[in-house]
Design a protein around this motif. Structure first.
Motif, mmCIF file in Angstrom:
data_model
loop_
_atom_site.group_PDB
_atom_site.id
_atom_site.type_symbol
_atom_site.label_atom_id
_atom_site.label_comp_id
_atom_site.label_asym_id
_atom_site.label_seq_id
_atom_site.Cartn_x
_atom_site.Cartn_y
_atom_site.Cartn_z
ATOM 1 N N LEU A 80 0.822 -1.201 0.000
ATOM 2 C CA LEU A 80 0.000 0.000 0.000
ATOM 3 C C LEU A 80 0.863 1.261 0.000
ATOM 4 O O LEU A 80 2.071 1.199 0.242
ATOM 5 N N ALA A 81 0.256 2.409 -0.202
ATOM 6 C CA ALA A 81 0.983 3.634 -0.558
ATOM 7 C C ALA A 81 1.771 4.277 0.577
ATOM 8 O O ALA A 81 2.687 5.064 0.323
ATOM 9 N N CYS A 82 1.435 3.986 1.838
ATOM 10 C CA CYS A 82 2.153 4.620 2.937
ATOM 11 C C CYS A 82 2.086 3.740 4.180
ATOM 12 O O CYS A 82 1.303 2.778 4.237
ATOM 13 N N PHE A 83 2.927 4.081 5.158
ATOM 14 C CA PHE A 83 2.921 3.350 6.427
ATOM 15 C C PHE A 83 2.630 4.328 7.553
ATOM 16 O O PHE A 83 3.283 5.355 7.687
ATOM 17 N N ASN A 84 1.642 3.989 8.361
ATOM 18 C CA ASN A 84 1.216 4.844 9.472
ATOM 19 C C ASN A 84 1.975 4.424 10.734
ATOM 20 O O ASN A 84 1.701 3.375 11.315
ATOM 21 N N LEU A 85 2.940 5.243 11.165
ATOM 22 C CA LEU A 85 3.733 4.928 12.348
ATOM 23 C C LEU A 85 2.871 4.840 13.602
ATOM 24 O O LEU A 85 3.143 4.032 14.497
ATOM 25 N N LEU A 86 1.850 5.655 13.671
ATOM 26 C CA LEU A 86 0.987 5.694 14.848
ATOM 27 C C LEU A 86 0.164 4.420 14.974
ATOM 28 O O LEU A 86 -0.014 3.892 16.077
ATOM 29 N N GLU A 87 -0.311 3.899 13.856
ATOM 30 C CA GLU A 87 -1.145 2.698 13.857
ATOM 31 C C GLU A 87 -0.334 1.423 13.657
ATOM 32 O O GLU A 87 -0.815 0.326 13.940
ATOM 33 N N GLY A 88 0.882 1.563 13.131
ATOM 34 C CA GLY A 88 1.707 0.386 12.884
ATOM 35 C C GLY A 88 1.251 -0.441 11.702
ATOM 36 O O GLY A 88 1.452 -1.657 11.664
ATOM 37 N N SER A 89 0.642 0.223 10.706
ATOM 38 C CA SER A 89 0.098 -0.520 9.573
ATOM 39 C C SER A 89 0.232 0.284 8.280
ATOM 40 O O SER A 89 0.353 1.509 8.291
ATOM 41 N N PHE A 90 0.198 -0.443 7.164
ATOM 42 C CA PHE A 90 0.228 0.177 5.838
ATOM 43 C C PHE A 90 -1.185 0.620 5.450
ATOM 44 O O PHE A 90 -2.181 -0.012 5.831
ATOM 45 N N GLN A 91 -1.257 1.723 4.678
ATOM 46 C CA GLN A 91 -2.549 2.292 4.284
ATOM 47 C C GLN A 91 -2.522 2.738 2.822
ATOM 48 O O GLN A 91 -1.451 2.918 2.243
ATOM 49 N N MET A 114 13.472 7.542 11.889
ATOM 50 C CA MET A 114 12.085 7.114 11.752
ATOM 51 C C MET A 114 11.762 5.987 12.728
ATOM 52 O O MET A 114 10.709 5.988 13.383
ATOM 53 N N LEU A 115 12.678 5.026 12.859
ATOM 54 C CA LEU A 115 12.459 3.916 13.789
ATOM 55 C C LEU A 115 12.384 4.409 15.231
ATOM 56 O O LEU A 115 11.555 3.939 16.021
ATOM 57 N N ILE A 152 4.327 7.740 6.604
ATOM 58 C CA ILE A 152 5.568 7.899 5.837
ATOM 59 C C ILE A 152 5.399 7.383 4.417
ATOM 60 O O ILE A 152 4.657 6.431 4.152
ATOM 61 N N GLU A 153 6.107 8.044 3.523
ATOM 62 C CA GLU A 153 6.132 7.639 2.118
ATOM 63 C C GLU A 153 7.580 7.758 1.644
ATOM 64 O O GLU A 153 8.494 7.955 2.440
ATOM 65 N N GLY A 154 7.804 7.617 0.353
ATOM 66 C CA GLY A 154 9.124 7.863 -0.208
ATOM 67 C C GLY A 154 10.171 6.836 0.195
ATOM 68 O O GLY A 154 9.884 5.649 0.361
ATOM 69 N N GLU A 155 11.418 7.305 0.384
ATOM 70 C CA GLU A 155 12.546 6.400 0.594
ATOM 71 C C GLU A 155 12.397 5.576 1.869
ATOM 72 O O GLU A 155 12.676 4.365 1.870
ATOM 73 N N ASN A 156 11.986 6.194 2.966
ATOM 74 C CA ASN A 156 11.834 5.434 4.209
ATOM 75 C C ASN A 156 10.818 4.305 4.065
ATOM 76 O O ASN A 156 10.989 3.219 4.639
ATOM 77 N N ILE A 191 12.562 1.484 2.146
ATOM 78 C CA ILE A 191 13.531 0.780 2.991
ATOM 79 C C ILE A 191 12.807 -0.130 3.972
ATOM 80 O O ILE A 191 13.222 -1.271 4.206
ATOM 81 N N LEU A 192 11.719 0.359 4.558
ATOM 82 C CA LEU A 192 10.937 -0.459 5.475
ATOM 83 C C LEU A 192 10.463 -1.735 4.792
ATOM 84 O O LEU A 192 10.559 -2.835 5.366
ATOM 85 N N ARG A 193 9.962 -1.617 3.604
ATOM 86 C CA ARG A 193 9.497 -2.800 2.866
ATOM 87 C C ARG A 193 10.633 -3.807 2.669
ATOM 88 O O ARG A 193 10.429 -5.025 2.761
ATOM 89 N N ARG A 194 11.833 -3.307 2.403
ATOM 90 C CA ARG A 194 12.975 -4.196 2.149
ATOM 91 C C ARG A 194 13.421 -4.918 3.406
ATOM 92 O O ARG A 194 13.892 -6.057 3.344
ATOM 93 N N PHE A 195 13.274 -4.278 4.566
ATOM 94 C CA PHE A 195 13.711 -4.898 5.812
ATOM 95 C C PHE A 195 12.702 -5.908 6.356
ATOM 96 O O PHE A 195 13.092 -6.825 7.087
ATOM 97 N N LEU A 196 11.442 -5.731 6.045
ATOM 98 C CA LEU A 196 10.428 -6.620 6.598
ATOM 99 C C LEU A 196 10.617 -8.052 6.105
ATOM 100 O O LEU A 196 10.725 -8.306 4.908
ATOM 101 N N GLY A 197 10.669 -8.976 7.031
ATOM 102 C CA GLY A 197 10.733 -10.394 6.681
ATOM 103 C C GLY A 197 12.106 -10.966 6.409
ATOM 104 O O GLY A 197 12.222 -12.154 6.104
#
Length: 239
Positions: free
Chosen positions: A158-169, A213-214, A178-182, A185-191
């Motif tokens: 999905l298009a962004c990650f909500n740090l407050l909710e801990g989920s993609f939206q 960001m973390l 958050i969007e863009g480079e962060n 990078i988050l997608r690449r680290f997951l899993g």
């Protein structure tokens, strides 16, 4: 009744002229605090100050009286001898930073074997690896799961990650999305696991932005969490 347990040193604070207050994460009882009298002056005492360097892995014998009390340490020995974690300059800076994060993050005085095993194994991996540039990023991301706020990754495209909710939206709903480079990078680290870190290439700026960001993610999900004071030194050494 004394308990024999594995423990990982989180911090050791000088108290007075010769005493140490040691916080350790134990396998048996979670976070515990010990007062060690005279350890900084006595040459013939049972304990040496070098035993209580950050993230040292110990086997201890202690009397645990209950939550919120200063505990009594009867015996301690090194359970795992690191090769260079406390002698390599860069790794030393890294463990000081990670230990401070743990001190600000872990509060429970109760056993959590999965968390203890994660810490134990992670620090052995860090000691044995030469590729440490991204270690702290994956360490913090995976640690969040053991602390109860792992990113929900089932919809990571999905298009962004909500740090407050801990989920993609699908779209941004607040200032913590958050969007863009962060996000990429988050997608690449997951899993991924620590042995796969060499596949992720980041420059200094990208690594620092993602770390910030973390740390914000931790601030949003852990009451009272503060950015480590060692962050500036850590960034200087890793620059």
């Amino acid at each position: 009744m004394p308990v024999t347990t594995k423990a990982i040193v989180i911090s050791a604070l000088k108290y007075g002229e010769a005493d140490l207050i040691v916080k350790a994460y134990t396998f048996s009882d979670g976070l515990k605090t010990y007062m060690l009298k005279g350890v900084l002056k006595s040459r013939k005492g049972k304990f040496k100050a070098s035993l209580f360097q950050p993230l040292t892995q110990l086997e201890i014998v202690a009397k645990h009286r209950g939550k919120g009390t200063m505990e009594y340490l009867q015996d301690a020995r090194v359970a795992h001898h690191y090769e260079n974690l406390h002698t390599d300059v860069v790794k030393s800076a890294l463990i000081m930073f990670l230990a401070e994060v743990l001190r600000n993050s872990i509060q429970e005085e109760e056993a959590n074997p999965p968390l203890f095993n994660y810490l134990e194994n992670s620090f052995i991996i860090l000691d044995q690896t030469e590729q440490i540039g991204n270690f702290h990023l994956l360490f913090l991301l995976r640690l969040s799961g053991f602390l109860g706020f792992s990113p929900e990754a089932s919809q990571k495209d999905l298009a962004c990650f909500n740090l407050l909710e801990g989920s993609f939206q699908e779209f941004s709903t607040n200032e913590y999305c958050i969007e863009g480079e962060n996000l990429e990078i988050l997608r690449r680290f997951l899993g991924i696991n620590f042995d796969e870190l060499s596949r992720i290439k980041l420059n200094q700026s990208s690594r620092r932005n993602f770390l910030n960001m973390l740390l914000l993610y931790y601030e949003l999900h852990i009451e009272g969490f503060k950015k480590p004071r060692s962050l500036s030194v850590f960034n200087e050494i890793f620059s």
